[in-house]
Design a protein around this motif. Sequence first.
Motif, PDB file in Angstrom:
ATOM      1  N   GLY A  80      39.105  34.357  32.492  1.00 25.78           N
ATOM      2  CA  GLY A  80      40.456  33.930  32.818  1.00 25.78           C
ATOM      3  C   GLY A  80      41.081  33.129  31.699  1.00 25.78           C
ATOM      4  O   GLY A  80      42.270  33.284  31.389  1.00 25.78           O
ATOM      5  N   THR A 106      43.232  38.080  35.705  1.00 27.29           N
ATOM      6  CA  THR A 106      42.020  37.325  35.371  1.00 27.29           C
ATOM      7  C   THR A 106      42.161  35.856  35.723  1.00 27.29           C
ATOM      8  O   THR A 106      41.189  35.222  36.144  1.00 27.29           O
ATOM      9  N   LEU A 107      43.340  35.302  35.555  1.00 27.84           N
ATOM     10  CA  LEU A 107      43.546  33.908  35.955  1.00 27.84           C
ATOM     11  C   LEU A 107      43.433  33.769  37.469  1.00 27.84           C
ATOM     12  O   LEU A 107      42.887  32.782  37.974  1.00 27.84           O
TER      13      LEU A 107
END
Length: 217
Positions: free
Chosen positions: A150, A158-159
Amino acid sequence: MQRAKAVEGAVGTTTVANMMNRDHMRVFFRRTAALAAFVALLWAVQVVNWITGYGLNPAFGLIPRHGSGLDGVIAMPLLHGSFSHLMANTPPLLVMGGLLVATTTRGLLSVNAVVIGLGGALVWLFGSSAIHIGASGLVFGWFGFLIARGLVDRSPITLGAALVVGVLYGSILWGVLPGQPGVSWEAHLFGAIAGAGAAFLIRTHVHAPRLGSVDLD
């Protein structure tokens, strides 16, 4: 004629998009089935281990700096000390494994090879003199990968995955500290390090996947 060409081009674009979606869905379902099969394998091994009086643990567990325990680098995640031990590892394996399956379009085998190979090798080199068993090293490896990815990738996907993992399992970081009797904190620590390293070494092409980048691993 120009309008007909435009419509024809739109149909072609839609067809390609549908093919991409179908391919990605096939990969997703194959990986989901593989994750379920892996967890089922852990339970099958645990049943056999229990029946044999946990004889598999000394035979195949990771024993640091012993040649006979080197095969434990691969076998360690498959072995557990009790049903409660495996039960504790099963939910995070399913959650984090599910996030990997859903968000990683390429490099999943490479990520797991680094987490298991590097993490296990570090335990074998620097771990305490004991039989190290359990899938918690893999859990910490996936945790380290999802969090670090992330930060490296910084895409919304991804975060978001890193946020979910951090909120649900951030407290497991205490497991990398020594002092808990009967707990392989080294497997936790080196698993997390290996997972974070994999996030920097392996680009998994999470966002904007293309048909050609789909890896059926």
